[in-house]
Design an enzyme around this catalytic site. Structure first.
Site, PDB file in Angstrom:
ATOM      1  CB  CYS A  47      32.320  47.023  28.348  1.00 21.06           C
ATOM      2  SG  CYS A  47      33.104  48.417  27.583  1.00 21.06           S
TER       3      CYS A  47
ATOM      4  CE1 TYR B 242      36.679  41.545  53.193  1.00 16.02           C
ATOM      5  CE2 TYR B 242      34.974  42.813  54.286  1.00 16.02           C
ATOM      6  CZ  TYR B 242      35.928  41.822  54.310  1.00 16.02           C
ATOM      7  OH  TYR B 242      36.130  41.100  55.475  1.00 16.02           O
TER       8      TYR B 242
END
Ligand code: LLP
Length: 462
Positions: free
Chosen positions: A384, A413
């Site tokens: 969201c 990463y």
């Protein structure tokens, strides 16, 4: 072997490429990638579509062959080009998990860890403490005690830590091996968040503090300074900064002798970049290693010092190109005249790099590998947040719900910076090799997501 091509004159997603690519950090795809008779992407001999059926999505798929090849290229290149002793250590912040530690360890590399958690993971994987180097600009007393208990080498970052360690080793009456981290004042062209060698950095002793640090260490009964370290940044394509770094460190190495210190190690950090998209052009592992090794030798000659033991600590370039992330395509939203969003079942919680650094990635539709690229779409995540975009303006065959979209070069990463944002569980990871897949990280379940929650009795309903 396959190489991703954004557009070729056939409009397909892929061009088969000759197997002489070479350096894994220059390949967009894991080295073992092929296509099978069903036009599916195959990694490590495993059909990616079958892997998703079995393990679900999103799914990190780690190619053992690529990871091992990378380790060997680093190790062999330093042996070839450096006249002294050398050790390559894996900066495990790129992806710390027990299986990766075990593979890297079996290839003879050492480890850079930056927290009690990474140290614990590495030890749990069976790595000898002798091969572990502990970094960090604010290690806690507990973390330092853990490192001292295990006898790992501590890379000291600042005066506060030096004093703390002096106290802790004094209490124990045992000597700790330390390496001093210096800030060399070298600029490199990479994202400002991942630059570390310039003067305005939170890491390391500045040039005007170094002699005071030497002095302090020389007076500390239980601190044995075995080396000097510097790291200038990450995802670097230029060769000059590491050349300069060798010279700066060799100068400080010589200076240390004035304080009665005899460091035997120079650690030049990591930083070699990888190819995320066609426009990235990093040097090969061999070329990078040759440059680092030969420029350090030249610097030692010009400063008149013997060759130290050379350590480098790559993270991204060791594991980045070895992994892809498979997602399942879901909804589509067309904003007329502006863009088409196609959403996948993951995003910023499994790969926060695009939203954090505006990093670019390359994707393919793995179940229709030879389909022509006919659409420009934006691959959106499911979180969201409007910024949760995996790839802006990707060239792809029109993605359909249920297609498996695979993002390339996600080994570094991604998992290590993954979160549970929106209470989405972190994906599973599988290790693939020779047609076999093995789970190395289990998918987080709903139960896992509430495992650490505590609900005080008075808040319980009914
Ligand atoms: N040594 C030290 C002291 C480091 O701080 C780092 C990375 C490395 C070695 C390994 O550097 P590499 O070979 O991976 O470039 N999260 C960022 C990258 C942060 C790098 C932090 N330090 C990203 O996703 O791009």
């Amino acid at each position: 072997m396959l190489t991703a091509a954004s557009t070729d004159n056939t409009g397909r997603q892929y061009l088969p490429q000759s197997p002489d690519v070479l350096s894994p950090n220059q390949a967009l795809m894991p080295l073992s990638s092929t296509v099978n008779g069903q036009d599916h992407l195959v990694v490590g001999g495993c059909d990616v579509i079958e892997l998703v059926k079995q393990y679900g999505s999103p799914l990190y798929i780690l190619d053992e062959q690529t990871l091992r090849t990378t380790c060997r290229q680093y190790r062999d290149s330093f042996q070839k080009y450096y006249g002294g002793e050398s050790l390559v250590i894996y900066a495990s912040k790129a992806w710390s998990c027990m299986a990766i530690c075990a593979i890297v360890d079996s290839e003879g590399l050492g480890f850079d860890v930056v927290s009690g958690g990474e140290l614990y993971t590495t030890l749990k994987a069976g790595v000898s403490p002798q091969k572990i180097y502990f970094h960090g600009n604010n290690k806690s007393r507990e973390e330092l005690n853990f490192a001292l208990d295990e006898g790992v080498t501590i890379i000291v970052d600042n005066f506060f830590e030096l004093e703390l360690l002096k106290g802790l080793t004094g209490d124990r009456q045992t000597t700790a091996k330390i390496i001093l981290r210096l800030t060399p004042g070298i600029e490199c062209h990479t994202h400002e968040y991942i630059r570390t060698g310039h003067l305005d950095s939170k890491f390391g002793f500045d040039p005007n503090q170094i002699e005071a640090a030497f002095e302090l260490v020389s007076q500390a009964e239980f601190l044995n300074c075995i080396g000097l370290h510097a790291h200038i940044g990450s995802q670097i394509f230029e060769q000059q900064p590491h050349k300069d770094l060798g010279d700066v460190l060799a100068g400080w190495y010589k200076k240390a002798a004035d304080y009665g210190l005899n460091p035997e190690i120079l650690n030049l950090g990591g930083g070699l970049g990888i190819r995320y998209t066609e426009s990235d052009d990093p040097p090969s592992i061999e070329a990078w290693s040759q440059n680092v090794a030969q420029s350090l030798e030249a610097a030692c000659r010009s400063h008149g010092i013997p060759l130290p033991k050379l350590i480098v600590e790559p993270g991204r370039s060791l594991v980045g190109s070895a992994c892809v992330t498979a997602y399942t395509v879901g909804s589509r939203k067309v904003v007329p005249e502006i863009r088409t969003y196609v959403s996948v079942d993951g995003g910023m919680s499994d790969n926060p790099r695009p939203i954090t650094y505006q990093s670019l990635y390359r994707a393919v539709i793995a179940n229709r590998l030879s389909a022509p690229c006919e659409e420009t779409i934006t691959v959106a995540g499911k979180h969201c947040e409007s910024g949760d975009v995996v790839i802006k303006d990707a060239q792809l065959p029109m993605p359909q719900p249920g297609d498996i979209l695979v993002v390339l070069a996600t080994g570094a990463y991604n998992y290590s910076m993954a979160s549970n944002y929106n209470r989405i569980g972190r994906p599973a990871a599988v290790l693939v090799n020779d047609g076999e897949a093995q789970l190395i990280i289990r998918r987080e379940t709903l139960e896992d997501l509430v495992r650490q929650d505590c609900l005080p009795e008075r808040l319980r309903q009914g």
